[in-house]
Design an enzyme around this catalytic site. Structure first.
Site, PDB file in Angstrom:
ATOM      1  N   ALA A 107     -13.304 -33.536  47.218  1.00  0.00           N
ATOM      2  CA  ALA A 107     -13.839 -34.709  46.912  1.00  0.00           C
ATOM      3  C   ALA A 107     -14.013 -34.733  45.246  1.00  0.00           C
ATOM      4  CB  ALA A 107     -15.069 -35.028  47.511  1.00  0.00           C
ATOM      5  N   ASP A 117       0.104  25.737  56.842  1.00  0.00           N
ATOM      6  CA  ASP A 117      -0.506  26.445  57.512  1.00  0.00           C
ATOM      7  C   ASP A 117      -1.630  25.416  58.295  1.00  0.00           C
ATOM      8  OD1 ASP A 117       0.527  28.574  57.060  1.00  0.00           O
ATOM      9  OD2 ASP A 117      -0.876  29.433  55.590  1.00  0.00           O
ATOM     10  N   MET A 120     -10.622  36.664  56.518  1.00  0.00           N
ATOM     11  CA  MET A 120     -10.458  36.696  57.837  1.00  0.00           C
ATOM     12  C   MET A 120     -11.624  37.666  58.338  1.00  0.00           C
ATOM     13  SD  MET A 120      -6.510  36.697  58.033  1.00  0.00           S
ATOM     14  CE  MET A 120      -6.174  37.650  56.497  1.00  0.00           C
ATOM     15  N   LYS A 174      -1.503  29.564  62.011  1.00  0.00           N
ATOM     16  CA  LYS A 174      -1.716  30.701  62.684  1.00  0.00           C
ATOM     17  C   LYS A 174      -3.182  31.057  62.810  1.00  0.00           C
ATOM     18  CE  LYS A 174       1.521  33.074  60.518  1.00  0.00           C
ATOM     19  NZ  LYS A 174       2.154  34.170  60.149  1.00  0.00           N
TER      20      LYS A 174
HETATM   21  N1  SAH Z   1      -4.053  32.668  50.992  1.00  0.00           N
HETATM   22  C1  SAH Z   1      -5.455  32.174  51.516  1.00  0.00           C
HETATM   23  C2  SAH Z   1      -5.891  33.185  52.296  1.00  0.00           C
HETATM   24  C3  SAH Z   1      -5.331  33.153  53.727  1.00  0.00           C
HETATM   25  S1  SAH Z   1      -6.084  34.165  55.085  1.00  0.00           S
HETATM   26  C4  SAH Z   1      -6.350  32.356  49.989  1.00  0.00           C
HETATM   27  O1  SAH Z   1      -5.817  32.701  48.980  1.00  0.00           O
HETATM   28  O2  SAH Z   1      -7.546  31.806  50.106  1.00  0.00           O
HETATM   29  C5  SAH Z   1      -7.242  32.989  55.739  1.00  0.00           C
HETATM   30  C6  SAH Z   1      -8.579  33.305  55.299  1.00  0.00           C
HETATM   31  O3  SAH Z   1      -8.975  32.710  54.042  1.00  0.00           O
HETATM   32  C7  SAH Z   1      -9.731  33.072  56.281  1.00  0.00           C
HETATM   33  O4  SAH Z   1      -9.807  33.491  57.301  1.00  0.00           O
HETATM   34  C8  SAH Z   1     -10.810  32.811  55.362  1.00  0.00           C
HETATM   35  O5  SAH Z   1     -11.545  33.948  55.143  1.00  0.00           O
HETATM   36  C9  SAH Z   1     -10.398  32.606  54.060  1.00  0.00           C
HETATM   37  N2  SAH Z   1     -10.722  31.108  53.512  1.00  0.00           N
HETATM   38  C10 SAH Z   1      -9.461  30.222  53.315  1.00  0.00           C
HETATM   39  N3  SAH Z   1      -9.855  28.979  53.102  1.00  0.00           N
HETATM   40  C11 SAH Z   1     -11.163  29.337  52.986  1.00  0.00           C
HETATM   41  C12 SAH Z   1     -12.281  28.263  52.476  1.00  0.00           C
HETATM   42  N4  SAH Z   1     -12.118  26.983  52.383  1.00  0.00           N
HETATM   43  N5  SAH Z   1     -13.587  28.740  52.469  1.00  0.00           N
HETATM   44  C13 SAH Z   1     -13.964  29.998  52.956  1.00  0.00           C
HETATM   45  N6  SAH Z   1     -12.696  30.793  53.423  1.00  0.00           N
HETATM   46  C14 SAH Z   1     -11.776  30.621  53.311  1.00  0.00           C
END
Ligand code: SAH
Length: 464
Positions: free
Chosen positions: A43, A249, A384, A271
């Protein structure tokens, strides 16, 4: 996501706006950029609206919206800045089948208008679902500064050239051509010789791409870091941006994968320790197959690819196939975990070396130099180490480690679910029972006292 972003084709459709004040003006400035037919009901319209009407840019009705005014309308904006009037006009619009936006009333609007960065035909729409308009504005300002004003011109010229570029086979070859144009030849030619220069550059570029040999595939073994996308290297980000195929991974975080090129093809070859897995041979074959087809493959591994990543087996397969490869290092879990507890991995007078070891390998629990590891002051980072916690604890004690040697477990290091368990060797296995995410175990380190984020639980006490 409550609001789904789309781009609506409004060419020659009708958009109606009710209102003649500031809110109406703000919306109209945006709407006038579109190819829609715009009707305004007001308006007492602001001077600017009257002028737009005189210039034929919109139709102005100097009255309030009534029944029947909105039929055949795609979008309706209630912009009278008066709750009762907005509710009345919105109800009419809804009845007559328009999508309704009420200015500054998120709840009763069926759509919202984003903040827009306009490099027509490149449009960037930014929305925060009403949560943080300030943030949307800041992002807009940032992008405005970052994107050259000529981006739109290049995109428009590029669009017209698309049919010609179809002489290149679709997929990788064509994508490489466009990428060379938008990030190299295009901007250079525009700066040097204007629009005509760009058109000539497109012809030249196409000729050179048509003459190119089929592209060589290659493989980047890239460290994805511990999970926080900000802990990626710039090289890793670039590789993710350019990859055709990403083979990752299980531990690579969703946030990191989100950064990868949308058109890339993803393979999860996760894995799990002792669990179901893609065999290493199948992973090797997958990498080689895609690289041999000319793809840029990013083999993305959590943390650093050179730490417990079975990297050598993959490199050997790739090298045997004659494919180029390189390693892009990443931040390993131990680095992220030790940062989380405010410690350092080595310390003058305490340990001048530290060890990285795995709790289990392909054969099962892994044997190590236990007496060295059991020594006072030794620092060890165990990867691990969940299933093997009791085994490691037993071995270390057997070789003389003190039951009260400090032990810290960091779960989900650098990620939102990060937890720190401070315990001692005696409590290691018990503490591990609570851990479900990926975890790094430190023998010989406890969190620095001043850290606040630590859950100082004593598993022994809890158990009793
Ligand atoms: N290449 C990777 C390791 C692979 S083996 C690196 O350099 O970190 C996988 C293992 O890494 C897991 O079982 C755990 O022990 C460790 N991991 C990977 N990411 C992680 C995170 N954010 N916090 C704690 N541990 C971790």
């Amino acid at each position: 996501m409550q609001h789904f972003p789309i781009f609506l084709n409004v060419h020659d459709t009708r958009i109606v706006l009710s209102g003649g004040g500031e809110a109406a003006l703000a919306k109209l400035r945006l709407l006038l950029k579109t190819e829609a037919n715009i009707d305004v009901f007001a308006a007492t319209p602001a001077q600017e609206i009257v002028r737009w009407a005189e210039d034929g840019r919109l139709r102005l009705f100097r009255r309030a919206v009534n029944n029947g005014d909105i039929s055949g309308t795609a979008l309706f904006y209630a912009a009278d800045e008066n709750a009762a009037e907005d509710a009345r006009t919105a109800a009419i619009a809804r009845r007559e089948g328009a999508l309704v936006n009420i200015v500054d009333n998120l709840q009763d609007s069926v759509f919202i208008t984003p903040a827009i960065v306009d490099r027509d035909p490149v449009m960037i729409a930014i929305g925060t679902e009403g949560a943080a308009p300030v943030l949307a504005r800041a992002i807009k300002a940032d992008l405005e500064a970052r994107l050259s004003p000529s981006l739109g011109i290049l995109a428009r010229i590029g669009k017209a050239f698309r049919p010609v570029a179809e002489r290149l086979p679709s997929g990788l070859k064509r994508r490489n051509f466009w990428s060379d144009f938008y990030f190299g030849a295009g901007p250079r030619a525009l700066e040097a010789a204007g629009v005509e220069g760009v058109e000539a550059a497109l012809d030249d570029l196409l000729a050179s791409h048509l003459a190119l040999e089929p592209r060589q595939g290659r493989v980047d073994f890239v460290g994805a870091g511990p999970g926080d996308p900000e802990l990626l290297t710039l090289k890793a980000r670039k590789a993710l941006d350019q990859a055709d195929v990403i083979i990752h991974d299980r531990l690579v975080s969703r946030e990191v994968l989100e950064l990868a090129r949308r058109e890339a093809v993803f393979f999860d070859v996760g894995k799990e320790g002792f669990g179901p897995s893609t065999s290493q041979e199948a992973i090797n074959a997958l990498i080689v197959e895609h690289a041999a087809n000319g793809a840029h493959v990013v083999r993305l591994k959590s943390g650093d690819p050179t730490v417990f990543g079975r990297l050598d087996e993959e490199i050997e397969a790739v090298a045997a196939a004659g494919v180029d490869w390189r390693i892009v290092p990443g931040i390993t879990a131990a680095s992220a975990a030790v940062a989380a507890i405010g410690q350092s991995l080595t310390q003058r007078g305490r340990n001048s070396s530290f060890r990285i070891l795995t709790g289990h390998d392909v054969q099962g629990f892994a044997e190590h130099d236990w007496s060295g590891l059991a020594r006072q002051g030794a620092v060890t980072a165990i990867y691990m180490g969940k299933k093997s916690a009791r085994f490691v604890q037993g071995r270390l004690m057997m070789y003389g480690a003190a039951a009260d040697a400090p032990v810290t477990i960091v779960e989900n290091a650098s990620q939102p679910g990060q937890r720190v368990y401070a315990t001692d060797l005696d409590g290691l296995a018990l503490a591990m029972a609570d851990v479900s995410g990926p975890a790094l175990t430190f023998i010989g380190l406890s969190p620095r006292r001043a850290m606040v984020a630590v859950e100082n639980l004593n598993p022994k006490e809890i158990a009793l």
